[in-house]
Write a protein that holds these residues in place. Structure first.
Motif, PDB file in Angstrom:
ATOM      1  N   ILE B  32      43.367  34.027  46.805  1.00 60.86           N
ATOM      2  CA  ILE B  32      43.403  35.250  47.879  1.00 60.86           C
ATOM      3  C   ILE B  32      44.407  35.042  48.718  1.00 60.86           C
ATOM      4  CG2 ILE B  32      42.824  35.978  50.459  1.00 60.86           C
ATOM      5  CD1 ILE B  32      39.956  36.162  48.951  1.00 60.86           C
ATOM      6  N   ALA B  33      45.060  33.138  48.892  1.00 61.27           N
ATOM      7  CA  ALA B  33      45.956  32.654  49.614  1.00 61.27           C
ATOM      8  C   ALA B  33      47.808  32.933  48.510  1.00 61.27           C
ATOM      9  CB  ALA B  33      46.127  30.996  50.087  1.00 61.27           C
ATOM     10  N   ALA B  34      47.269  33.635  47.590  1.00 60.81           N
ATOM     11  CA  ALA B  34      49.008  33.508  46.675  1.00 60.81           C
ATOM     12  C   ALA B  34      48.705  35.011  46.170  1.00 60.81           C
ATOM     13  CB  ALA B  34      48.237  32.848  45.411  1.00 60.81           C
ATOM     14  N   GLY B  35      47.523  35.712  45.933  1.00 62.94           N
ATOM     15  CA  GLY B  35      48.289  37.238  45.794  1.00 62.94           C
ATOM     16  C   GLY B  35      47.823  37.994  46.420  1.00 62.94           C
ATOM     17  N   GLY B  36      46.868  38.012  47.763  1.00 57.33           N
ATOM     18  CA  GLY B  36      45.739  39.003  48.063  1.00 57.33           C
ATOM     19  C   GLY B  36      44.882  38.975  47.433  1.00 57.33           C
ATOM     20  N   PRO B  37      44.251  39.478  48.506  1.00 60.18           N
ATOM     21  CA  PRO B  37      42.285  39.965  48.219  1.00 60.18           C
ATOM     22  C   PRO B  37      42.225  40.820  46.678  1.00 60.18           C
ATOM     23  CG  PRO B  37      43.087  40.848  49.915  1.00 60.18           C
ATOM     24  CD  PRO B  37      44.064  40.960  49.617  1.00 60.18           C
ATOM     25  N   GLN B  38      43.489  41.128  46.000  1.00 60.30           N
ATOM     26  CA  GLN B  38      43.231  42.667  44.950  1.00 60.30           C
ATOM     27  C   GLN B  38      43.466  41.191  43.960  1.00 60.30           C
ATOM     28  OE1 GLN B  38      46.651  44.388  45.780  1.00 60.30           O
ATOM     29  NE2 GLN B  38      47.494  42.694  47.248  1.00 60.30           N
ATOM     30  N   LEU B 117      46.631  33.515  53.103  1.00 62.03           N
ATOM     31  CA  LEU B 117      44.982  33.392  53.294  1.00 62.03           C
ATOM     32  C   LEU B 117      44.511  34.303  54.343  1.00 62.03           C
ATOM     33  CD1 LEU B 117      42.794  30.363  52.742  1.00 62.03           C
ATOM     34  CD2 LEU B 117      42.563  32.461  51.669  1.00 62.03           C
ATOM     35  N   ALA B 119      46.139  36.180  56.251  1.00 57.10           N
ATOM     36  CA  ALA B 119      46.658  37.717  55.879  1.00 57.10           C
ATOM     37  C   ALA B 119      45.863  38.373  54.970  1.00 57.10           C
ATOM     38  CB  ALA B 119      48.378  37.858  55.310  1.00 57.10           C
ATOM     39  N   GLY B 120      45.408  37.673  53.884  1.00 54.52           N
ATOM     40  CA  GLY B 120      44.819  38.874  53.307  1.00 54.52           C
ATOM     41  C   GLY B 120      43.114  38.695  53.592  1.00 54.52           C
ATOM     42  N   HIS B 123      42.176  43.173  56.993  1.00 58.40           N
ATOM     43  CA  HIS B 123      41.448  44.004  56.382  1.00 58.40           C
ATOM     44  C   HIS B 123      39.896  43.429  56.247  1.00 58.40           C
ATOM     45  CE1 HIS B 123      45.794  45.515  55.466  1.00 58.40           C
ATOM     46  NE2 HIS B 123      45.528  46.091  56.783  1.00 58.40           N
ATOM     47  N   GLN B 124      39.286  42.805  56.052  1.00 54.85           N
ATOM     48  CA  GLN B 124      38.515  42.858  55.387  1.00 54.85           C
ATOM     49  C   GLN B 124      37.456  41.953  56.777  1.00 54.85           C
ATOM     50  OE1 GLN B 124      38.000  40.677  51.531  1.00 54.85           O
ATOM     51  NE2 GLN B 124      38.073  42.545  50.779  1.00 54.85           N
TER      52      GLN B 124
END
Lengths: 217, 217
Positions: B32-38, B117, B119-120, B123-124
């Motif tokens: 998540i930290a590196a590339g977001g939740p996706q 992290l 920022a990712g 939204h959740q």
DNA sequence: CCTGCAATTATACACTTGCATAATTACAGA
DNA sequence: TCTGTAATTATGCAAGTGTATAATTGCAGG
């Protein structure tokens, strides 16, 4: 009788390219703000823009391209909103700075929707050099503007000016973040006042006294 | 001859439940930290943890559950890192506060990884009431801690104390954000110094003079 | 009223996602 | 050494993803 209760082809009207592109970008921004990048699928974007998914690829090379343009649109919109308050006349340099700081801590700049957008883009900005360039450019532009407002208060050597601008920018960003993240945790004008006091404390000025709009509510 | 050059079943060793859960959570956080939740798909998480995807559902009810626990782990880790510096003895209340502020603007607290992290998850956190509760709790806990450090400087009425805590928190958050977002835009100790000056200015104290560690580099 | 063309829709495809379930296998205890 | 069982892997599936391409159709110009 053909077509009754069956899937009829969707009626549509031809729109100008400009309006379609704007509608698609706006739809993408809304979705990212509300649910993060994962919520902005081609189908959801098309739905919200009132078209079918295929049209996206008619106006944009790829979904990634659409997102790129959406990011650029968001950044320029934020910059413009920030700087709009400076177009009005102000009686003094202090008043100008005070108005600028206050504007950042009030809608439409301080808005959970905006923060959602900002956060949603962070990771994509990392990967894409083009988006990273837009980001750095906008950030430094904002800080430079702030620095010029501080410089107008009186003489200062460049190194100190830079440090003051970074500090004030940090205060504004931090309070903006808090206000966006927990909008119900503060009284209506609380953050605005705190921001003016804090920036004022850093700069050694009483900015609160220079804000003319405090009696409006 | 059976199995030669064909997909043989993966060898594995049985690990304790605790370690497997921790490994999976750590893997999810890294992604998540590196590339977001996706980027944190079940397959990617399992890969990074050195197991196969099915195991995730053996230790967690669902991927959503794993993400929830990962968020909780991150928040407590950040709180702990923040507060760790307070366990050392400090000669004065000013020194305690100075050490606390400085720690927030230095690794491992100030770290692009951490911001990614944070920022990712935004939204959740919005959608999930459980995660929202964890968030509010941690944020308010941090601010209360800061408020107690400020209160130790000297007497203040509650309302002013609250405003000071919000302002200082804002400064720290904002500078943390800037440092994480543009790690190369500042000199090594620049943000730390600016943070101490700014918080000091807000509180009317010279915190910079109370930080003992400035000669370490 | 045509007629052509570009804007728009519809359909299909390969790939990924989270999840369920069945098949294995490491390892503790007899 | 054997055996039971829980930890782990393997396989499959339905839904969702971005994209390519073909089929329609609104609409301007004759």
């Amino acid at each position: 009788m053909v077509g009754f209760m069956t899937g009829e082809r969707k009626k549509f009207t031809r729109e100008g390219e400009e309006r379609r592109r704007e509608a698609l970008i706006a739809a993408a921004l809304d979705l990212i703000a509300a649910g993060g990048p994962q919520a902005a699928t081609v189908r959801a974007i098309a739905d919200r823009a009132g078209v079918t998914p295929g049209l996206i690829r008619h106006y944009f090379r790829s979904k990634e391209d659409l997102v790129r343009e959406a990011y650029r649109a968001m950044m320029t919109a934020m910059s413009d909103d920030n700087a709009a308050v400076l177009q009005a006349p102000h009686p003094s340099a202090e008043a100008r700075l005070a108005a600028f700081v206050a504007a950042a801590l009030r809608p439409p700049v301080m808005d959970p929707h905006r923060m959602g957008l900002w956060a949603g883009f962070i990771h994509q900005v990392r990967g894409d050099p083009d988006m990273a360039a837009v980001h750095a450019e906008t950030y430094l532009g904002y800080r430079d503007l702030l620095e010029s407002l501080i410089a107008a208060l009186g003489p200062n050597d460049p190194a100190r000016l830079r440090a003051l601008a970074i500090a004030c920018n940090g205060v504004i960003d931090g309070l903006w973040l808090e206000g966006c993240a927990l909008p119900d945790a503060f009284a209506p004008r609380e953050l605005e006042t705190i921001g003016l006091q804090s920036v004022g404390a850093i700069l050694g000025r009483d900015l609160l006294a220079h804000l003319p709009e405090l009696e409006s509510d």
